[in-house]
Scaffold this active site. Structure first.
Site, PDB file in Angstrom:
ATOM      1  N   ASN A 198     -13.416  -7.214  32.992  1.00 35.10           N
ATOM      2  CA  ASN A 198     -14.163  -7.634  34.183  1.00 35.10           C
ATOM      3  C   ASN A 198     -13.903  -9.096  34.549  1.00 35.10           C
ATOM      4  OD1 ASN A 198     -15.377  -5.205  34.691  1.00 35.10           O
ATOM      5  ND2 ASN A 198     -17.180  -5.640  33.444  1.00 35.10           N
ATOM      6  N   VAL A 199     -14.031  -9.978  33.570  1.00 34.91           N
ATOM      7  CA  VAL A 199     -13.911 -11.416  33.858  1.00 34.91           C
ATOM      8  C   VAL A 199     -12.461 -11.781  34.198  1.00 34.91           C
ATOM      9  CG1 VAL A 199     -14.198 -13.748  32.929  1.00 34.91           C
ATOM     10  CG2 VAL A 199     -15.900 -11.988  32.396  1.00 34.91           C
ATOM     11  N   ARG A 209     -24.787 -11.158  15.732  1.00 38.11           N
ATOM     12  CA  ARG A 209     -23.948 -12.269  16.197  1.00 38.11           C
ATOM     13  C   ARG A 209     -22.778 -12.481  15.245  1.00 38.11           C
ATOM     14  NH1 ARG A 209     -25.707 -15.352  20.289  1.00 38.11           N
ATOM     15  NH2 ARG A 209     -27.790 -14.837  20.980  1.00 38.11           N
ATOM     16  N   THR A 246     -13.887 -16.400  25.923  1.00 30.14           N
ATOM     17  CA  THR A 246     -14.492 -15.425  25.001  1.00 30.14           C
ATOM     18  C   THR A 246     -15.670 -16.026  24.234  1.00 30.14           C
ATOM     19  OG1 THR A 246     -12.283 -14.487  24.750  1.00 30.14           O
ATOM     20  CG2 THR A 246     -13.917 -13.848  23.091  1.00 30.14           C
ATOM     21  N   HIS A 250     -22.777 -23.297  24.918  1.00 24.79           N
ATOM     22  CA  HIS A 250     -22.962 -22.206  25.874  1.00 24.79           C
ATOM     23  C   HIS A 250     -23.701 -21.105  25.133  1.00 24.79           C
ATOM     24  CE1 HIS A 250     -22.141 -19.480  29.140  1.00 24.79           C
ATOM     25  NE2 HIS A 250     -21.566 -18.631  28.316  1.00 24.79           N
TER      26      HIS A 250
HETATM   27  P1  NAD Z   1     -14.381  -6.762  29.071  1.00 24.51           P
HETATM   28  O1  NAD Z   1     -14.732  -5.892  27.923  1.00 24.51           O
HETATM   29  O2  NAD Z   1     -14.519  -6.242  30.441  1.00 24.51           O
HETATM   30  O3  NAD Z   1     -12.873  -7.287  28.893  1.00 24.51           O
HETATM   31  C1  NAD Z   1     -12.348  -7.730  27.695  1.00 24.51           C
HETATM   32  C2  NAD Z   1     -10.906  -7.272  27.634  1.00 24.51           C
HETATM   33  O4  NAD Z   1     -10.254  -7.878  26.518  1.00 24.51           O
HETATM   34  C3  NAD Z   1     -10.764  -5.742  27.444  1.00 24.51           C
HETATM   35  O5  NAD Z   1     -10.054  -5.185  28.535  1.00 24.51           O
HETATM   36  C4  NAD Z   1      -9.987  -5.623  26.145  1.00 24.51           C
HETATM   37  O6  NAD Z   1      -9.081  -4.534  26.112  1.00 24.51           O
HETATM   38  C5  NAD Z   1      -9.266  -6.960  26.094  1.00 24.51           C
HETATM   39  N1  NAD Z   1      -8.756  -7.321  24.774  1.00 24.51           N
HETATM   40  C6  NAD Z   1      -9.372  -7.212  23.560  1.00 24.51           C
HETATM   41  N2  NAD Z   1      -8.548  -7.648  22.585  1.00 24.51           N
HETATM   42  C7  NAD Z   1      -7.399  -8.060  23.184  1.00 24.51           C
HETATM   43  C8  NAD Z   1      -6.190  -8.633  22.720  1.00 24.51           C
HETATM   44  N3  NAD Z   1      -5.975  -8.847  21.416  1.00 24.51           N
HETATM   45  N4  NAD Z   1      -5.240  -8.928  23.621  1.00 24.51           N
HETATM   46  C9  NAD Z   1      -5.427  -8.710  24.944  1.00 24.51           C
HETATM   47  N5  NAD Z   1      -6.557  -8.165  25.459  1.00 24.51           N
HETATM   48  C10 NAD Z   1      -7.539  -7.848  24.576  1.00 24.51           C
HETATM   49  O7  NAD Z   1     -15.260  -8.083  28.884  1.00 24.51           O
HETATM   50  P2  NAD Z   1     -15.552  -9.206  29.984  1.00 24.51           P
HETATM   51  O8  NAD Z   1     -16.837  -8.919  30.647  1.00 24.51           O
HETATM   52  O9  NAD Z   1     -14.319  -9.411  30.796  1.00 24.51           O
HETATM   53  O10 NAD Z   1     -15.815 -10.481  29.023  1.00 24.51           O
HETATM   54  C11 NAD Z   1     -14.744 -11.002  28.257  1.00 24.51           C
HETATM   55  C12 NAD Z   1     -15.260 -12.079  27.298  1.00 24.51           C
HETATM   56  O11 NAD Z   1     -15.744 -13.174  28.058  1.00 24.51           O
HETATM   57  C13 NAD Z   1     -16.412 -11.631  26.389  1.00 24.51           C
HETATM   58  O12 NAD Z   1     -16.259 -12.227  25.123  1.00 24.51           O
HETATM   59  C14 NAD Z   1     -17.631 -12.193  27.093  1.00 24.51           C
HETATM   60  O13 NAD Z   1     -18.709 -12.396  26.207  1.00 24.51           O
HETATM   61  C15 NAD Z   1     -17.056 -13.507  27.597  1.00 24.51           C
HETATM   62  N6  NAD Z   1     -17.752 -14.141  28.701  1.00 24.51           N
HETATM   63  C16 NAD Z   1     -17.874 -15.492  28.642  1.00 24.51           C
HETATM   64  C17 NAD Z   1     -18.483 -16.177  29.659  1.00 24.51           C
HETATM   65  C18 NAD Z   1     -18.571 -17.676  29.602  1.00 24.51           C
HETATM   66  O14 NAD Z   1     -19.256 -18.288  30.413  1.00 24.51           O
HETATM   67  N7  NAD Z   1     -17.886 -18.322  28.672  1.00 24.51           N
HETATM   68  C19 NAD Z   1     -19.018 -15.481  30.764  1.00 24.51           C
HETATM   69  C20 NAD Z   1     -18.869 -14.095  30.791  1.00 24.51           C
HETATM   70  C21 NAD Z   1     -18.236 -13.436  29.757  1.00 24.51           C
END
Ligand code: NAD
Length: 321
Positions: free
Chosen positions: A24-25, A100, A131, A187
């Protein structure tokens, strides 16, 4: 500052930006960057076909807008080679029943593996970690790549400050542009919105609203991420996080020297040593161009130091050290 003509970052169109994690992100950040014309984007995901499928959809989005398509999707991590900027959004989100510590275990292995690849394939890149748990993953990426501390930082505070700003503008009936919100710290639970250093129509927030109202705005900001997760049922926020990422990338590729909060390696400032934590920084084509030290009062400094200490404790839980 003199602009070097041979630096690909001098021209936003030619910068190579890799986004690892096409969830998603990551995919939403790719859309934002494409629409804003920020560089050539490589979207990578370990899940078979995901990045390729998202890239096809993004290509069609470019068709809708009549703009040049500059995105490729791949499952091959080697395609991040020679990137100028790398955004890491790969990982798993916390699920019901997952502690966690479990999350830290899983995501730290992913970040370690990816950071090792980045070190090998893109030794000149600026790395933005997204992440969670954000500040600890940023520290891990920094230590694994062994890059200069200016070139590895985390996106978290940009989002937190936007959330604080949104809550204030809604409550006080102001335009978002009339609010300059300041948030520092980690964060997550250690996030510190700072009303004293938040400016609304030129005046500090704590003079524009009474103490109860200010406390309520701070609380709502801290709980905003959880509020969104509770509404969604599964997954977490991505529109605002993705925009915060693209604003950071834009500051790098356009060398805008924007003042933004990022998780940066702090050693010496605020009485903190060797911890990645959210602080205000000037962002430009070299990554963190400058760390800005705000004047904190004793209570704020103590809270920030405590937040840093709880992050340091988490380093001991990292399975890869
Ligand atoms: P998501 O599950 O939609 O996407 C994560 C993607 O990472 C998945 O498509 C997965 O297949 C991929 N992935 C996992 N291991 C991998 C690897 N070794 N190589 C390549 N791709 C890999 O999750 P999301 O909603 O996009 O969120 C992603 C991360 O961002 C999460 O850890 C979430 O907690 C974090 N996040 C952080 C903030 C912030 O402000 N820092 C805000 C929102 C989300």
């Amino acid at each position: 500052m003199a602009i070097l003509n041979d630096n690909p970052l001098d021209n936003p169109i030619t910068a190579k930006i890799s986004i690892i994690g096409a969830g998603n992100v990551g995919s939403m950040a790719a859309l934002n960057l494409l629409v804003q014309g920020m560089g050539h984007i490589t979207l990578v995901d370990v899940l078979q076909g995901l990045a390729q499928g998202k890239a096809c959809d993004l290509e069609d989005a470019c068709g809708v807008l009549g703009i040049e398509n500059r995105v490729q999707g791949t499952g091959d991590i080697n395609k991040i080679g020679s990137s100028d900027v790398i955004v890491i959004t790969a990982g798993v989100a916390r699920k019901p029943g997952m502690s966690r510590e479990d999350l830290l275990n899983i995501n730290s292995r992913i970040i370690f593996e990816l950071s090792s690849k980045i070190k090998e394939l893109a030794p000149g890149a600026i790395v933005i970690v997204v992440t969670n748990p954000l500040d600890v993953m940023t520290y891990l990426a920094l230590k694994t790549t062994a890059f200069n501390t200016r070139r590895v930082f985390g996106m978290g505070l940009t989002l937190d400050a936007a959330r604080f700003r949104g809550q204030i503008s809604k409550e006080l009936h102001l335009h978002n542009k009339e609010v300059e919100a300041t948030v520092i710290g980690s964060h997550g639970e250690g996030m510190m919105p700072l009303p004293r250093l938040t400016v609304t129509r030129g005046a500090p927030l704590d003079r524009m609203a009474d103490a109860n109202k200010v406390a309520e705005l701070v609380k709502r900001t801290k709980e905003r991420g959880a509020e969104i997760v509770n509404h969604l049922g599964s997954g977490s926020a991505y529109f605002a996080p993705a925009l915060a990422i693209s604003e950071l990338v834009k500051a790098i590729v356009t060398d805008s020297k924007a003042l933004m909060g990022v998780s940066a390696y702090v050693s010496g400032m605020y009485g903190i040593n060797e911890v990645c934590i959210g602080v205000p920084c000037i962002i430009g084509k070299r990554g963190i161009e400058k760390m800005v030290e705000f004047e904190l009062n004793e209570a704020e400094k103590t809270a920030l130091q405590q937040s840093a200490e709880s992050l340091r404790k988490m380093y001991k839980l990292l399975p890869v050290f």
